[in-house]
Design an enzyme around this catalytic site. Structure first.
Site, PDB file in Angstrom:
ATOM      1  N   GLU A 186      31.390  19.996 118.056  1.00  0.00           N
ATOM      2  CA  GLU A 186      30.518  19.275 119.148  1.00  0.00           C
ATOM      3  C   GLU A 186      29.063  18.941 119.064  1.00  0.00           C
ATOM      4  OE1 GLU A 186      30.905  22.238 122.316  1.00  0.00           O
ATOM      5  OE2 GLU A 186      32.642  21.304 123.163  1.00  0.00           O
ATOM      6  N   GLU A 255      39.849  20.556 122.347  1.00  0.00           N
ATOM      7  CA  GLU A 255      39.510  21.536 123.428  1.00  0.00           C
ATOM      8  C   GLU A 255      40.052  21.109 124.812  1.00  0.00           C
ATOM      9  OE1 GLU A 255      35.671  23.390 123.415  1.00  0.00           O
ATOM     10  OE2 GLU A 255      35.671  23.722 121.384  1.00  0.00           O
TER      11      GLU A 255
END
Length: 847
Positions: A186, A255
């Protein structure tokens, strides 16, 4: 002799050939193209789920993995946690809950693949995002940018993990289960804060990963500028609109948040399964071929592993498998049926591009053709208010709002995301209900205690003429740092009189107890979104010297955000004010510091001190006192299942069982009283604050004790209470029965797994299916009505049309782990002809 040698040579050649053949036979090649991951030359649709090995114990890894496989998963995804694998620079740890090799092999033994997210930054609501704190103290280092000191350490750890996996033959090309690796995590969300250094760092991380030659693809999640050949992937609640940064890369979702994490002082978030299934179906409808649930099993933040600030000990995440390892229904079952339905479309999804068709306002179809008359289709209503009826391929279909119907043959609907016909559970919090738990109180236990000293307690204290930042001072060896100074009052004060002053303390976080002359005068704290706080108290000082002791507390190091590694904690300002509003700044006076608590230094949590004379024992337990340690011995509840410790009567602190920390607790920090609702409309875009429960209550009162940490005989419980509580009201519980329910109508679809390609449904009759946890059996039927039953699981009642079918259901179900009852008048009779009917059953499982 020559003949023998010749035969030996022939035998050797055969053995070498067979060895090479076996190696080729068991090795797996993993590549990718624009459509999908390609495994041994075949494109694959893959369902994945996150399971973090340290958030449970190794003895239950196989069971969690088995349930994931039965739920329709192909892949288990996990982070790698650098701070626990290299707790001291150059010293590695891979044992117990951190035995990464054992975990990967457990997945392999179950026949599933692994996505290994090495990072090594994890985030994951894990302490310091998974970075070891020693990294911070390397002079000149800067995290996650083009800093050679950081890059050298990161490269070293990446290589350590890759070579560990290679040495154990765990990559797919070696016959192992690892088909994907991840570098960084991320970073795209924070990259702009690092400027040009961030862009260069991304390129370096990608090159470093590829050079390690794992022989499987690497991914970077939430990283739009991931350079080739790294696959950039999506994280979020919805990823149907995501496109990779190259037409040569597949559309992947690393995710998919099945719920959200829990923080102290906040209500409990959850995500309706109808919305989660809708998000998954939309992703595959629009060309996705790999998606991962974060989390599929969340588990527990044992010890001080929880990140911060103020992330709770439970990491349940409203996942399909709950914190204790029990299947959460209907989430697990509805998603399992969804996975089966998508699997029926696999050959179409991986071999053709979708044809999109508008079917009306907020109504559309995506059709995957193999030939003009051979296709699979997804019909979607992405409106959040109105149901719709559409025409497709000459047939009419009803689409509930915010739903997707899956037609593997472009004709028959075998699954709709909004129609939940799978089994349900009475409550996710089964430990709190008498019907489903066996509880034992610790009221009669013989308690011992130790009162913590306020302020400086040892000879390892030190001084500074300023307020020190906490993390740089404690190096995260403890949650606690004492700040102590003296305040001299020179004015003449009559005997037995005091001077009234205002005390204003500013803190970067996360909480603090304040004592004046060893007496508690205040407690301040922040929250997860803003850990800083200002504590304002009126205090009374006596003539001469007065002591001011501030115990600053951390509740998990920051784990997310740009430059999160340099965010501070602790006291930064101390000001006195008098009645005339004149101020005295104590921030630059002389302060004495002590890292940690005396009880920590003594090791009161250790089993070796259980019988030490340092503990005080008596019949009157001191309750509602701050900074006190308690100790008791208890017998484990009967059974083999996990155990829960109810700490509703306590304040804030940490708990150990047989020397193992089960985490931090904070029962007195209540969530806001508003914002929750008994039901949450799944229709419309979800976010982490949409669906909440337990407003006005503690985030968590039940704390997981793994059964493997308990002894058959006596067990040691040690508690450090910081604010004040009553340990005599603590109780233990274990689940000894399970209430399961089903409610299926005649109009519902038959189970998705009864669909056969080119055959259709084996039977057109819907079924109500019930199943207990493995090893449990259906002991009794508590309710069974065919007609128009009302209510929800645990609250069923007969409707105006009612046939008591308990005897029929008992015959089919009692004494079995699972059963299936056809929902038809042929089987159940017809109590009210021409009235649409349904079957509702509530059953009791016992282990």
């Amino acid at each position: 002799m020559e003949k023998k040698n010749f035969l030996l040579i022939i035998l050797l050649v055969i053995l070498v050939f067979e060895g090479n053949y076996c190696e080729r036979a068991f090795s797996t090649t993993v590549t990718y193209d624009s459509k999908a991951l390609v495994i041994d030359g075949k494109r694959r649709i893959l369902q994945s789920g996150s399971v973090h090995y340290p958030r449970t114990t190794p003895d239950v890894w196989p069971e969690i993995i088995r349930k994931a496989k039965e739920g329709g998963l192909d892949v288990i995804e996990t982070y790698v946690f650098w701070n626990y694998h290299e707790p001291v620079r150059g010293e590695y740890y891979f044992e117990g809950r951190f035995d990464l090799v054992r975990f990967v092999k457990a997945v392999q033994n179950a026949g599933l693949f692994v996505h290994l997210r090495i990072g090594p930054y994890a985030c994951a609501e894990w302490n310091y995002g998974g970075f070891p704190v020693w990294l911070h103290f390397i002079p000149g280092i800067q995290f996650r940018t083009t800093n050679d000191l950081f890059k050298n350490e990161m490269k070293s750890f990446l290589a350590k993990i890759v070579y560990l996996m290679k040495d154990e033959n765990l990559f797919a090309s070696q016959g192992g289960p690892i088909i994907l690796s991840q570098v960084e995590n991320e970073y795209g969300n924070v990259e702009s804060a690092y400027g040009v250094g961030g862009e260069l760092y991304v390129k370096w991380a990608a090159e470093t990963a590829v050079q390690l030659n794992t022989t499987v693809p690497w991914v970077m999640c939430a990283q739009e500028d991931a350079p080739d050949p790294i696959i950039n992937t999506c994280n979020g609640f919805y990823c149907d609109q995501f496109s990779p940064n190259s037409p040569s890369k597949p559309k992947m979702w690393t995710e998919n948040y099945g719920g959200w994490f829990l923080s102290f002082g906040y209500p409990v978030p959850y995500r309706p399964v109808e919305d989660l299934a809708f998000a998954v179906a939309r992703f595959f409808e629009t060309g996705g071929t790999f998606q991962n649930y974060y989390m599929y099993f969340g588990g527990t933040n044992f010890g001080r592993t929880a990140g911060g600030p103020l992330v709770a000990t439970s990491y349940d995440y409203d996942a399909p498998i709950d914190e204790y390892g029990f299947i959460r229904q209907p989430k697990w079952g509805h998603l399992r049926d969804l996975h089966f339905a998508i699997k029926q479309c696999e050959e179409y999804l991986v071999n053709s591009n979708p044809t999109q068709m508008s079917l009306g306002v907020n109504l559309e179809a995506h059709v995957y053709y193999r030939s003009s008359n051979d296709c699979s289709a997804f019909l979607a209503n992405y409106g959040s208010t109105s149901d719709g009826t559409v025409k497709f391929n000459g047939n009419s279909y009803v689409l509930p709002a915010w739903s997707v119907s899956i037609l593997p043959d472009c004709k028959n609907v075998i699954f709709n995301t909004a129609k939940v016909a799978t089994q349900k559970s009475i409550d996710d919090d089964g430990f709190t209900r008498n019907i489903s738990m066996l509880e034992s109180s610790l009221a009669s236990s013989a308690w011992s205690w130790y009162k913590e000293k306020v302020g400086i307690w040892g000879n390892n204290s030190f001084e500074a003429s300023r307020l020190l930042e906490q993390i740089n001072t404690t190096k995260d060896t403890s949650d606690f740092l004492w700040y102590t100074t003296s305040i001299n009052v020179d004015e003449k004060i009559k005997q037995h009189e005091t001077k009234e002053l205002g005390l204003l303390i500013g803190s970067l976080g996360h909480a603090a107890l304040v004592f004046v002359n060893k007496r508690l005068v205040g407690f301040g704290y922040g929250n997860h979104d803003d850990a800083s706080f200002v504590l304002s108290e009126k205090i009374s000082l006596q003539s001469g010297n007065n002591t001011l002791d501030v115990l600053s507390m951390m509740i998990g190091l920051q784990n997310y955000g740009p430059w999160f590694d340099i965010q501070g904690a602790g006291i930064f300002s101390v000001v006195l004010t008098d009645l005339k509003n004149s101020k005295e700044d104590l921030s630059s006076t002389q302060w004495t510091y002590q890292v940690g608590l005396e009880g920590e230094f003594l090791g009161l949590d250790n089993v070796s001190l259980a019988n030490s004379s340092i503990w005080t024992q008596g019949s009157d337990i001191p309750i509602n006192q701050s900074l006190i340690w308690y100790k008791a011995v208890f017998l484990a509840p009967e059974g083999k299942g996990p155990v829960s410790l109810n700490l509703a009567s306590m304040g804030k602190g940490q708990v150990w069982v047989n020397g193992q920390s089960i985490g931090r607790y904070w029962s007195t920090y209540l969530s806001p009283s508003t914002g929750c609702s008994e039901s949450c409309d799944y229709r419309g875009a979800y976010d982490a604050s949409k669906c909440l429960k337990k407003c006005g209550q503690p985030a968590q009162i039940l704390y997981h004790i793994p059964r493997s940490w308990l002894y058959p005989s006596e067990n040691l419980l040690v508690i450090h209470e910081e604010l004040g509580g009553d340990p005599s009201k603590i109780s233990l519980s274990t689940r000894n029965v399970q209430v399961i329910c089903g409610h299926v109508s005649e109009a519902d679809l038959p189970p998705a797994d009864t669909w056969k390609p080119r055959v259709g449904f084996i039977s057109q009759t819907p079924e109500l299916r019930l199943a207990c946890e493995e090893g449990w059996q259906i002991a009794s039927i508590r309710f069974a009505s065919f007609g128009t039953p009302r209510g929800n699981c645990g609250e069923f009642s007969p409707g105006s049309c009612h046939a008591n079918v308990s005897s029929i259901v008992q015959q089919v179900c009692v004494g079995k782990q699972g059963c299936s009852v056809p929902v038809s008048t042929t089987k159940l009779g017809d109590p009210c002809p021409r009235v649409p009917k349904s079957l509702a059953i509530e059953a009791l499982c016992s282990g």
